[in-house]
Design an enzyme around this catalytic site. Structure first.
Site, PDB file in Angstrom:
ATOM      1  N   THR A  45     -34.940  -5.974 -88.109  1.00 13.82           N
ATOM      2  CA  THR A  45     -34.253  -4.160 -88.770  1.00 13.82           C
ATOM      3  C   THR A  45     -34.479  -4.585 -90.051  1.00 13.82           C
ATOM      4  O   THR A  45     -34.942  -3.340 -90.952  1.00 13.82           O
ATOM      5  CB  THR A  45     -33.154  -3.738 -88.358  1.00 13.82           C
ATOM      6  OG1 THR A  45     -32.735  -4.315 -87.146  1.00 13.82           O
ATOM      7  CG2 THR A  45     -32.292  -2.620 -88.578  1.00 13.82           C
ATOM      8  N   HIS A  48     -37.578  -4.390 -91.398  1.00  9.52           N
ATOM      9  CA  HIS A  48     -37.942  -2.959 -91.275  1.00  9.52           C
ATOM     10  C   HIS A  48     -37.689  -1.649 -92.310  1.00  9.52           C
ATOM     11  O   HIS A  48     -38.378  -1.145 -93.025  1.00  9.52           O
ATOM     12  CB  HIS A  48     -37.424  -1.803 -90.081  1.00  9.52           C
ATOM     13  CG  HIS A  48     -38.027  -2.428 -89.368  1.00  9.52           C
ATOM     14  ND1 HIS A  48     -39.403  -2.849 -88.748  1.00  9.52           N
ATOM     15  CD2 HIS A  48     -38.103  -3.397 -87.613  1.00  9.52           C
ATOM     16  CE1 HIS A  48     -39.880  -3.002 -87.002  1.00  9.52           C
ATOM     17  NE2 HIS A  48     -39.008  -3.540 -86.769  1.00  9.52           N
TER      18      HIS A  48
END
Ligand code: NAD
Ligand code: ZN
Length: 356
Positions: A45, A48
Site C-alpha cells: 500500500t 501505491h
C-alpha cells in the site's frame, strides 16, 4: 526529557514521491499511547501511495506520515490508558474502529463502517514516534524478535486468511507469493496443511516459496497451473484456495483449482472488477467463498502470538534488507522491482541493521 521534534517520512503534497521532514512529536490524548518506533516495514500500500495511483488520489490527504507496520517501545501513556506502561515492547492494530456502528456492536470490528487506518488516514509509523489509541496497542511477547514484531500487521492478514476455515490435513493452493502470500505459506504449513502448491510469476518471489514451506511452485506464465494442480491432487483440485495476488487471472485460475466443496478465501485486492464463472466455479462446486479484510480484533493477534511462540513459523527468508528512513528512495525502488521480501526501516537508529 522527551524530544519535541522528530523526523518523519511523509507525503507532502498530491503527487508522486515522498519526502523526509521534521515535524512535532505527536501530542497524545487521555486514551492514547506514544510509541518510540523501533522498526517499521514497507507495505504494498505504501508503494501505491508513493506512486500516487487512483486509489491514493481518492483516499490520501497530505501532508501525511506513512507507515502502518511497525514495532517499538511505549514512550508514554494517557491517563485513561490501560494495560500498557512506558518501556513495554509493542506493535499495534492500525485499523481503528469506531465502537458504535452495527458491525462493531455485533463483534465484527475489523469490518467497522468507520474504519480509519493509521499511516493512511492519520499519521503513521515511518517516524521516530507514532500516536496510537491505547486499546489498539498490542504487547509483544518477549520471545518474538523485533524483525517479526515489525511485520505483525501483514502476518495477521495471512493468519486471518489461513485460519478462516479448516486447514490441517487439507491440500492448499496459494495464488501470489508477495510477502503476504509467502507468510500464508508458512502459516498453513505450521498449521498442518498437507500438499501446498503456490503460484507466482515473479522469479525472485517464486524462489522464496519453497523455503517458506511450499511443496511446489508454479509459474502460470509458463505452465498450465490449473492442469498441474489437478495432476498433483489426483484430479480433484485443492481443498483450500488462499488468494494472495489480487490478479484477475490468478483469481480465475484459483477458482478452477478448487475442488467441489472447497473453501476460497480471498485477501488479494484486484484494482478492477473481475469476471468469474459463478455457475461452474462457485455454485455447482458448492464452494465456500470468503472475503478477508484486515485482522480479527483481537483473535487473530492471539492466534498469531501462539504460532510465533511455538517456534514453528519460520519467516527468515523474508528478511534481507534494512534501511535508515533517509534511504527510502532505494528501499522503495527495491520493492517496486519485486526484488525483496520485507524491507525494514529503523527510524531511531540502526538496531539490527547490518546483522543478518
Ligand atoms: P504483492 O503485490 O506484493 O503480492 C502479490 C503477488 O502476486 C506478487 O508477487 C505478484 O507477482 C503475484 N502475481 C501477480 N500476478 C499473478 C498471477 N497471475 N499468478 C500468480 N501470482 C501473481 O502484495 P502483498 O503485500 O503480498 O499483498 C497481497 C495482496 O493482498 C495484495 O493484492 C494486497 O493489496 C492485498 N491486501 C489485502 C488486505 C486485506 O485486508 N484484504 C490487506 C493487505 C493486503
Ligand atoms: Zn464501527
Amino acid at each position: 526529557m522527551s524530544p519535541t521534534m522528530m523526523k518523519a517520512l511523509r507525503k507532502m503534497s498530491r503527487g508522486r514521491g515522498l519526502q523526509m521532514d521534521k515535524v512535532a512529536v505527536p501530542e497524545i490524548g487521555p486514551t492514547d499511547a506514544l510509541i518510540r518506533v523501533r522498526a517499521a516495514s514497507i507495505c504494498g500500500t505504501d508503494l501505491h501511495i508513493f506512486g500516487w495511483d487512483r486509489w491514493s488520489q481518492g483516499r490520501i490527504k497530505p501532508p501525511l506520515t506513512l507507515g502502518h507496520e511497525f514495532c517499538g517501545h511505549v514512550e508514554k501513556v494517557g491517563d485513561e490508558a490501560r494495560g500498557i506502561a512506558p518501556g513495554d515492547f509493542v506493535s499495534a492494530e492500525m485499523h481503528v474502529n469506531c465502537g458504535y456502528c452495527h458491525q462493531c456492536r455485533v463483534g465484527q470490528p475489523h469490518i467497522c463502517q468507520n474504519l480509519e487506518i493509521i499511516g493512511i488516514d492519520r499519521d503513521g509509523a515511518f517516524a521516530e514516534f507514532v500516536r496510537i489509541p491505547a486499546r489498539n496497542v498490542w504487547k509483544v511477547d518477549a520471545s518474538i524478535p523485533e524483525r517479526y514484531a515489525a511485520i505483525l500487521d501483514p502476518l495477521g492478514n495471512a493468519v486471518h486468511t489461513v485460519l478462516a476455515g479448516e486447514i490441517a490435513g487439507h491440500t492448499v493452493a496459494v495464488t501470489g507469493c508477495g510477502p503476504i502470500g509467502l507468510m500464508a505459506i508458512a502459516v498453513a504449513r505450521a498449521c498442518g496443511c498437507s500438499t501446498l502448491i503456490a503460484t507466482e510469476v515473479n522469479e525472485h518471489r517464486a524462489s522464496l516459496a519453497k523455503p517458506m514451506g511450499a511443496d511446489e511452485v508454479i509459474n502460470p506464465a509458463e505452465t498450465d497451473a490449473v492442469a498441474r494442480v489437478r495432476e498433483l491432487t489426483g484430479g480433484t483440485g485443492v481443498d483450500v484456495l488462499l488468494e494472495m495476488s489480487g490478479n484477475p487471472t490468478a483469481i480465475q485460475q484459483g477458482f478452477q483449482m478448487l475442488r467441489s466443496g472447497g473453501r476460497a478465501s480471498l485477501l488479494g485486492i484486484p484494482n478492477k472488477p473481475v469476471n468469474l464463472n459463478l455457475v461452474e466455479d462457485v455454485i455447482f462446486k458448492g464452494a465456500t467463498v470468503q472475503g478477508i479484510y484486515g485482522r480479527k480484533m483481537f483473535e487473530t493477534w492471539v492466534q498469531m502470538t501462539s504460532l510465533l511462540k511455538s517456534g514453528r513459523l519460520n519467516l527468515e527468508p523474508l528478511f534481507r534488507e534494512r534501511y535508515p528512513l533517509e534511504g527510502f528512495q532505494d528501499a522503495f525502488a527495491l520493492l517496486r522491482g519485486g526484488q525483496a521480501g520485507k524491507v525494514l526501516f529503523y527510524p531511531n537508529g540502526d538496531g539490527e541493521m547490518g546483522k543478518k
